[in-house]
Design an enzyme around this catalytic site. Structure first.
Site, PDB file in Angstrom:
ATOM      1  N   ASN A   7      12.801 -30.126   1.847  1.00  0.00           N
ATOM      2  CA  ASN A   7      14.049 -30.260   2.327  1.00  0.00           C
ATOM      3  C   ASN A   7      14.543 -28.901   2.855  1.00  0.00           C
ATOM      4  O   ASN A   7      15.078 -28.298   1.783  1.00  0.00           O
ATOM      5  CB  ASN A   7      14.751 -30.936   1.552  1.00  0.00           C
ATOM      6  CG  ASN A   7      16.305 -31.387   2.055  1.00  0.00           C
ATOM      7  OD1 ASN A   7      16.576 -30.742   3.213  1.00  0.00           O
ATOM      8  ND2 ASN A   7      17.208 -31.830   1.182  1.00  0.00           N
ATOM      9  N   LYS A   9      16.891 -28.104   4.299  1.00  0.00           N
ATOM     10  CA  LYS A   9      18.552 -28.008   4.226  1.00  0.00           C
ATOM     11  C   LYS A   9      19.026 -27.493   5.564  1.00  0.00           C
ATOM     12  O   LYS A   9      18.242 -27.239   6.383  1.00  0.00           O
ATOM     13  CB  LYS A   9      19.293 -27.665   2.989  1.00  0.00           C
ATOM     14  CG  LYS A   9      18.730 -28.573   1.848  1.00  0.00           C
ATOM     15  CD  LYS A   9      19.365 -28.292   0.477  1.00  0.00           C
ATOM     16  CE  LYS A   9      18.647 -29.267  -0.453  1.00  0.00           C
ATOM     17  NZ  LYS A   9      19.557 -29.236  -1.959  1.00  0.00           N
ATOM     18  N   GLU A  93      24.020 -34.515  -0.628  1.00  0.00           N
ATOM     19  CA  GLU A  93      24.900 -33.814  -0.155  1.00  0.00           C
ATOM     20  C   GLU A  93      25.654 -34.180   1.179  1.00  0.00           C
ATOM     21  O   GLU A  93      26.565 -33.906   1.678  1.00  0.00           O
ATOM     22  CB  GLU A  93      24.116 -32.558   0.265  1.00  0.00           C
ATOM     23  CG  GLU A  93      23.677 -31.443  -0.920  1.00  0.00           C
ATOM     24  CD  GLU A  93      22.676 -30.568  -0.759  1.00  0.00           C
ATOM     25  OE1 GLU A  93      22.077 -30.652   0.266  1.00  0.00           O
ATOM     26  OE2 GLU A  93      22.059 -29.897  -1.765  1.00  0.00           O
ATOM     27  N   GLU A 159      16.662 -38.092  -7.539  1.00  0.00           N
ATOM     28  CA  GLU A 159      17.320 -36.778  -7.496  1.00  0.00           C
ATOM     29  C   GLU A 159      18.534 -36.818  -8.239  1.00  0.00           C
ATOM     30  O   GLU A 159      19.754 -37.058  -7.998  1.00  0.00           O
ATOM     31  CB  GLU A 159      17.749 -36.248  -6.099  1.00  0.00           C
ATOM     32  CG  GLU A 159      16.436 -36.330  -5.215  1.00  0.00           C
ATOM     33  CD  GLU A 159      16.771 -35.354  -4.160  1.00  0.00           C
ATOM     34  OE1 GLU A 159      15.725 -34.483  -4.105  1.00  0.00           O
ATOM     35  OE2 GLU A 159      17.764 -35.308  -3.273  1.00  0.00           O
ATOM     36  N   SER A 200      15.306 -29.343  -8.271  1.00  0.00           N
ATOM     37  CA  SER A 200      15.022 -28.057  -9.044  1.00  0.00           C
ATOM     38  C   SER A 200      13.587 -27.828  -9.259  1.00  0.00           C
ATOM     39  O   SER A 200      13.146 -27.323 -10.317  1.00  0.00           O
ATOM     40  CB  SER A 200      15.703 -27.865 -10.316  1.00  0.00           C
ATOM     41  OG  SER A 200      17.188 -27.332 -10.201  1.00  0.00           O
ATOM     42  N   GLY A 221      13.772 -28.521  -2.501  1.00  0.00           N
ATOM     43  CA  GLY A 221      14.831 -27.860  -1.809  1.00  0.00           C
ATOM     44  C   GLY A 221      14.767 -26.198  -1.685  1.00  0.00           C
ATOM     45  O   GLY A 221      13.573 -25.917  -0.924  1.00  0.00           O
ATOM     46  N   GLY A 222      15.315 -25.787  -2.334  1.00  0.00           N
ATOM     47  CA  GLY A 222      15.463 -24.271  -2.300  1.00  0.00           C
ATOM     48  C   GLY A 222      13.981 -23.559  -2.392  1.00  0.00           C
ATOM     49  O   GLY A 222      13.823 -22.531  -1.616  1.00  0.00           O
TER      50      GLY A 222
HETATM   51  P1  PGA Z   1      16.363 -28.443  -4.904  1.00  0.00           P
HETATM   52  O1  PGA Z   1      16.903 -29.662  -3.829  1.00  0.00           O
HETATM   53  O2  PGA Z   1      14.994 -28.400  -5.018  1.00  0.00           O
HETATM   54  O3  PGA Z   1      16.774 -26.945  -4.284  1.00  0.00           O
HETATM   55  O4  PGA Z   1      17.091 -28.539  -6.156  1.00  0.00           O
HETATM   56  C1  PGA Z   1      16.499 -30.709  -3.776  1.00  0.00           C
HETATM   57  C2  PGA Z   1      17.137 -31.618  -2.892  1.00  0.00           C
HETATM   58  O5  PGA Z   1      18.176 -31.611  -2.724  1.00  0.00           O
HETATM   59  O6  PGA Z   1      16.476 -32.440  -2.161  1.00  0.00           O
END
Ligand code: PGA
Length: 229
Positions: A7, A9, A93, A159, A200, A221-222
């Site tokens: 993702n 984002k 989000e 999540e 995470s 995500g990140g």
């Molecule tokens: P993250 O995001 O891996 O940066 O925690 C996961 C997500 O929001 O799908």
């Protein structure tokens, strides 16, 4: 099959960066036995698609409508036409921006009716202090509402909202044991789902998470913005 979905984002900043990242990820997948999907912002879908061979294309959102006067929205048929396979629906989000359970249910249905597989996110509204029992209640409510009238196979991402990072490495992940336990609970509520974990995930905990058979993949995500990760 396990699924790892990236993702991105609202990243990266330019088409050139998006193309580079997609090509780097694709190059790393030669020997991969799991399914990988890249979910870039809408504006990069076409460019990313052109660089993917093994990896699948995903989107981060979809309109509940199919066409017409809906300024700023993107439809399921438009996504399908671009080669999209997966759509993230109900990400925390987006729920924080006002997406309701009713809207999420409509989005799930519009995906399924148009040959797209939703990745339904649940876990919004939980905090570090939420007890296991209340977390189960919150998740059950979100599942019940999002999957009302739905009987198809799809992917659900657990999540826990409070451990979603605000950028690579900025939050503390929950333990893989706990993730597996909640995932088993989700599966018991909706058997037709592949249930993945997200929040995470980095190269540091991915191996530990993968040891748990119940965890059928990850939504990243990140860390997904770094091809090495
Ligand atoms: P993250 O995001 O891996 O940066 O925690 C996961 C997500 O929001 O799908």
């Amino acid at each position: 099959m396990r699924l790892i979905a990236a993702n991105w984002k609202m990243n990266p900043g330019t088409r050139a960066e998006a193309k580079k990242l997609a090509a780097q990820v694709e190059a790393g997948l030669k020997k991969s036995k799991i399914e990988v999907a890249i979910c870039p912002p809408f504006v990069f879908l076409e460019e990313v698609e052109e660089r993917l061979k093994k990896a699948k294309l995903g989107a981060q959102n979809v309109s509940a409508e199919i066409k017409g006067p809906h300024t700023g929205e993107v439809s399921a048929t438009q996504l399908k036409d671009l080669g999209v396979k997966y759509v993230i629906v109900g990400h925390s989000e987006r729920r924080a921006m006002g997406e309701t359970d009713i809207l999420i249910n409509r989005k799930i249905k519009v995906c399924l009716e148009n040959g797209l597989e939703p990745i339904l996110c649940v876990g919004y509204g939980t905090t570090e202090n939420t007890t296991e029992a209340s977390e189960r209640k919150i998740i059950s409510k979100q599942l019940g509402a999002a999957l009302k009238g739905v009987n198809n196979r799809l992917t659900i991402a657990y999540e826990p909202a409070w451990t979603i990072s605000k950028g690579f490495g900025t939050a503390k992940p929950i333990s893989p044991e706990r993730a597996a336990k909640v995932i088993k609970f989700i599966k018991s509520k909706y058997r037709k789902a592949r249930v993945i974990y997200g929040a995470s995930i980095t190269s540091k905990n991915a191996g530990e998470l993968a040891k748990f058979k119940a965890i059928e993949g990850g939504l990243v995500g990140g860390a997904s913005l770094d091809a090495g990760e």
